[in-house]
Each structure stands twice: as structure tokens, then as C-alpha cells.
Write an enzyme that holds these catalytic residues in place. Structure first.
Site, PDB file in Angstrom:
ATOM      1  N   ARG A  42      46.245  33.523  29.327  1.00 50.90           N
ATOM      2  CA  ARG A  42      46.598  33.421  27.886  1.00 50.90           C
ATOM      3  C   ARG A  42      45.337  33.245  26.907  1.00 50.90           C
ATOM      4  NH1 ARG A  42      43.927  29.692  27.295  1.00 50.90           N
ATOM      5  NH2 ARG A  42      44.285  27.375  27.934  1.00 50.90           N
ATOM      6  N   SER A 146      42.989  31.081  34.069  1.00 49.20           N
ATOM      7  CA  SER A 146      43.065  31.791  35.350  1.00 49.20           C
ATOM      8  C   SER A 146      43.980  30.958  36.385  1.00 49.20           C
ATOM      9  CB  SER A 146      41.646  32.314  35.774  1.00 49.20           C
ATOM     10  OG  SER A 146      41.021  31.151  36.484  1.00 49.20           O
ATOM     11  N   ASP A 190      49.808  26.178  29.628  1.00 46.80           N
ATOM     12  CA  ASP A 190      49.239  27.355  30.108  1.00 46.80           C
ATOM     13  C   ASP A 190      50.425  27.948  30.949  1.00 46.80           C
ATOM     14  OD1 ASP A 190      47.063  26.474  29.167  1.00 46.80           O
ATOM     15  OD2 ASP A 190      46.016  25.989  30.922  1.00 46.80           O
ATOM     16  N   ASN A 233      34.390  24.820  35.263  1.00 49.80           N
ATOM     17  CA  ASN A 233      35.541  24.468  36.170  1.00 49.80           C
ATOM     18  C   ASN A 233      36.062  23.159  35.895  1.00 49.80           C
ATOM     19  OD1 ASN A 233      37.096  23.318  38.720  1.00 49.80           O
ATOM     20  ND2 ASN A 233      37.141  25.527  38.965  1.00 49.80           N
TER      21      ASN A 233
END
Ligand code: ADP
Ligand code: NG1
Length: 458
Positions: A42, A146, A190, A233
Site C-alpha cells: 500500500r 512489503s 497495512d 527495517n
């Protein structure tokens, strides 16, 4: 109640990608997959770092997704492989409890978060054997979700493999909870958009209860995503959880200052609801109650009347135990201001005034400034890219997703798209050989895509 994710024939996925995935699967496991599950990434248009405070956000699904090919079998193991060989194979026995190592966020743990979420929901004592190959095309650690797409895809795979049925809302909630097993205390945006997205429309996502409402984006402008090429990350650093914790402490401090029973209040939105106040009132309350200088643990404990041990166990997360200072004023200011911008953005889209593109652009610019200055979740490369996008013809430009790297989303008048694209390419990507090498996948137009789905072999 929302419906279950749709089921389509596998042939609609698109021949080349599907064919490659199928071939990899057959080479790896010696037989064909039985079904596929797909979950999109998204782009968040506005409403950053406020989902975990209980506030609505405004994302749309992108075309890029995580796609998994699956067979269910008697192997009594869950076998995971990836078309990208940098993501190593992993096998776990179905008789073992699924363990997720937070200190070491490998790709397969995200998959196992989705599996575990479904297993717990149905109390499945022994999962069936599954063989899976995952294929993803969402740039990782770039603010396009992701990780959540992988968790959602795995949740869907596990639901289908166990012949269960769940609504999209239930799946979104299960996968949001599931992803917290890797240690990031995300708010659920998400996973919600990954399941609830519909082609052609952005969504206002509201929480508690979770629901998604269509937001028609104005004609005459397009949304362009550009990656600043710095990866961050979330699970491997504590930036994200520090912000979650700062917001939690700010909520307690505001509640305490207004005499609310702060033991059960954890979110800034809950404080607003309890006080029956407007977002503007909340912004004034922040100025009145919280000082701009960072708070120490001792000061927070003294004000709230709690012990240092309670502070550690009730307010901090595992990876924020050593944090010494907390910027409560700045974080709460961002959250209440950003929550107001989301509602304003939706109202402008709904009422569609002639100057709506400029108004939406202004809101996006204010959002970026707030993320940069108050929430401190930007980075020099993101700020430089936002600057370049604005100089290249965007009416609004902001970091999207968690930040500290990753992508920028820009609103560009349709008639300026070509010149915008050329100018950004020349100013940000071409001068740097590493960026130039990945410019095609780093600079692209995005239209609202559809949500997660299952695809069956005929
Ligand atoms: P994002 O903002 O993209 O969600 P995160 O840093 O939270 O970023 O998650 C990225 C992680 O998700 C990667 O490090 C990897 O473990 C996993 N991931 C992303 N894409 C894939 C993929 N195609 N295959 C396997 N794992 C992936
Ligand atoms: P990214 O890092 O872009 O996937 C994260 C959180 C969201 C939200 C945004 C910031 C997870 C899984 N995702 O998104 O919930 O808080 O940051 O708005 O934690």
C-alpha cells in the site's frame, strides 16, 4: 459484516509471473501448486504514525504484491521457499509450536506470523503440511508494506489450506495482531488496506471498530511514488517502537493531567474520546500540559506516581527498555495535527471544490513537515527527494509509511506528469549510479488497486 476475500481463476494473475512461479514450485517440490494467494502492498496518502494511536488513516493498495503458490500435503511440515534466492528456504515441523525470533527478523518469520494468527484464531492443534513458494515485487523496507503483505498473504494461505472462512475485517485484525509477533507494535493500517482495498478507490480506514470507506481521489492529478533508496527495517531497529511508546506515555500524561483514570488508557485517541474534546482542544491541551524538553523516565514516573519497574513493564516494549528520553510534546502534537489533516483530506475529496488539488497538496506538505520536525521520522534523503518533487511540479509531496528511509508519495497534476518524471529522474536518480540502476522500479505512478485474493488452479 465484510465478505471473505474473493476467489478467482489462476489464469487472471498474468501469464509470465504466474508461469515463473509455477515452474519454480514444480522444480522445488516435484508437483504443481493447488492454489495461490495474493496480498497487495500500500501507499499511505496521509495519516502517518497515527493508526497505533487509534486515529483514521487514508491509504490505497498498490499494484505490487506478495503472491504465494501453495500445495497442501502429508509432509507434516511447512516448507517455505522464495523466487528471490536471497530469501533462504525454511522448513518447520507441524508438530512444533511456531516460534518467532524477534531478535532476528528473517523473511520466513513474517510468513509464520500469518500462519500463527490463523492457527490461534481457530485453535488448530496440528496444521496440515504445506509447501509454498513466495514471489514478491514490493520494494522491501521502503514504506510500502512489503512485510504486512507477506503476513496477510500467509494468513490467507493458512485459512485456505485449512478450509476455513473468515471475513476481510477478521483477517485484517488477525494479521495485524499476528505481525506484532515480530516485535513491531504496528497499528493495523497495512493489513486493513491489504484486505479491504478495492480497485479505483482510496480508503479511509477507521479503527475500533475497523471499517473502510471509499475516498474518491480528484480527477486531474496522479499519485507518484518515488523511493529515496534508503532502506529501514522496522523490526531490526527500535525507531518505530520508540514512537509507539512515546505516544503511549503522552496519552497517560494527558489523561493524568485531566483527572482521567489513566490505568486503562493507552492511546491518544482514547484520551480525546474520554474528554469529549475536539482535535483542536487536544492540540491546546498538549501545549498546556506537556513541555517541549524531553522527559526522563524519572520525571514520568514521578508525575504518574508509578515505579520504574511499572514504567518498564507497562509502558516500554522489549526493544525500548534502554531509552532514556521521551519527546512527548512533539509526538502528541504531530498525532493530533495529523489526525485532523486526514479528516480534512477526506472532506476535500468528498466535496470536490475547484481548488481541491491544491488543498490536498497543502495537506500533504504539512504532513511531511510534521513528520520531519515533530515526529522526526524523516531522513536527509527523504527530505531532499520531497524538495525535488515539489520543484519538479508536484503540488504535494510527503514521506509515506514508517519513514527513516523508503518512499515519498507526490500528487502531480496529470498534465505535468511527463515533465515531473523527467525532472525527478535527472535530479535524484541519474547523478548516483546505485540509484540510476534501479530508477525503473523506484519511480512510478500508482493507482488504487484491489485487495487480497485467492486464485485457484482450474
Ligand atoms: P516494509 O515497510 O516494506 O513493510 P519492513 O522492513 O517492515 O518494511 O519489512 C521488510 C521485510 O519483509 C524484509 O526484510 C523481508 O524480511 C520481508 N519481505 C519483504 N518482501 C519480501 C519478499 N518478496 N519475500 C520474502 N520476504 C519479504
Ligand atoms: P510500514 O513500515 O510502512 O509498513 C508502519 C506500520 C503502520 C503505520 C506506519 C506509519 C507495521 C506493520 N506498519 O508501516 O501500521 O504505523 O508505519 O504510519 O507496523
Amino acid at each position: 459484516m465484510s465478505s471473505s476475500p474473493p476467489k478467482f481463476k489462476a489464469a487472471v494473475i498474468g501469464s509470465e509471473r504466474l508461469q515463473n512461479l509455477k515452474t519454480t514450485f514444480e522444480l522445488k517440490y516435484g508437483g504443481p501448486p493447488v492454489f495461490y494467494a495474493c496480498a497487495p502492498g500500500r501507499v499511505n496518502l496521509i495519516g502517518e504514525h497515527i493508526d497505533y494511536c487509534g486515529y483514521s488513516v487514508l491509504p490505497m493498495a498498490i499494484e505490487q504484491n506478495i503472491l504465494a503458490a501453495v500445495s497442501v500435503n502429508k509432509s507434516e511440515t511447512i516448507q517455505l521457499a522464495n523466487t528471490n534466492t536471497t530469501y533462504k528456504d525454511f522448513t518447520v515441523s507441524c508438530s512444533e509450536e511456531i516460534a518467532i525470533d524477534r531478535a532476528n527478523p528473517k523473511w520466513y518469520y513474517y510468513f509464520l506470523c500469518g500462519v500463527k494468527g490463523i492457527q490461534e484464531t481457530f485453535g488448530i492443534t496440528r496444521l496440515p503440511g504445506m509447501s509454498c513458494v513466495v514471489d514478491g515485487n514490493i520494494p522491501p523496507s521502503s514504506g510500502l508494506s512489503s512485510s504486512s503483505a507477506l503476513v496477510c498473504c500467509a494468513g490467507l494461505v493458512t485459512m485456505e489450506a485449512n478450509q476455513k472462512s473468515l471475513s476481510k475485517v477478521a483477517l485484517a485484525e488477525i494479521c495485524a495482531k499476528g505481525e506484532r509477533y515480530v516485535g513491531t507494535e504496528g497499528g493495523g493500517m497495512d493489513q486493513s488496506i491489504s484486505f479491504l482495498a478495492e480497485k479505483g478507490t482510496a480508503k479511509l480506514i477507521e479503527f475500533e471498530p475497523l471499517r473502510a470507506t471509499d475516498v474518491q481521489l480528484p480527477d486531474g492529478a496522479v499519485f507518484v511514488i518515488s523511493n529515496c533508496c534508503v532502506r529501514m527495517n522496522k523490526a531490526a531497529s527500535s525507531h518505530y517502537n520508540i514512537r509507539v511508546v512515546e505516544c503511549r506515555i503522552a496519552a497517560k500524561m494527558l489523561a493524568h493531567a485531566r483527572g482521567l483514570s489513566f490505568n486503562r488508557l493507552l492511546k491518544l485517541a482514547q484520551v480525546q474520546i474520554e474528554l469529549e474534546a475536539s482535535l483542536e482542544d487536544m492540540l491546546s491541551l498538549v501545549d498546556e500540559v506537556l513541555h517541549p524538553e524531553p522527559y526522563s523516565r524519572e520525571e514520568v514516573c514521578k508525575v504518574l506516581g508509578i515505579t520504574s519497574e511499572q514504567f518498564s513493564t507497562e509502558l516500554l516494549s522489549a526493544n525500548t527498555q534502554d531509552v532514556k528520553h521521551f519527546k512527548l510534546h512533539q509526538r502528541a502534537k504531530h498525532v493530533y495535527g495529523e489526525a485532523a489533516r486526514v479528516l480534512h483530506f477526506k472532506n476535500v475529496c468528498d466535496s470536490g471544490p475547484a481548488e481541491s488539488i491544491q488543498l490536498l497538496g497543502d495537506l500533504m506538505n504539512q504532513s511531511h513537515a510534521s513528520c520531519r520536525d515533530l515526529y522526526e521520522c524523516s531522513c536527509p534523503e527523504l527530505d531532499q527527494l520531497v524538495d525535488i518533487c515539489l520543484k519538479s511540479g508536484a503540488v504535494g509531496s510527503r514521506l509515506t509509511g514508517a519513514g527513516w528511509g523508503g518512499c515519498v508519495v507526490s500528487m502531480v497534476p496529470s498534465d505535468k506528469l511527463q515533465s515531473f518524471w523527467r525532472a525527478v529522474r535527472e535530479a535524484y536518480y541519474l547523478p548516483d549510479s546505485c540509484r540510476a540502476a534501479i530508477v525503473e522500479q523506484s519511480l512510478f505512478v500508482s493507482k488504487p488497486g484491489g485487495g487480497a485474493a485467492i486464485y485457484l488452479e482450474e
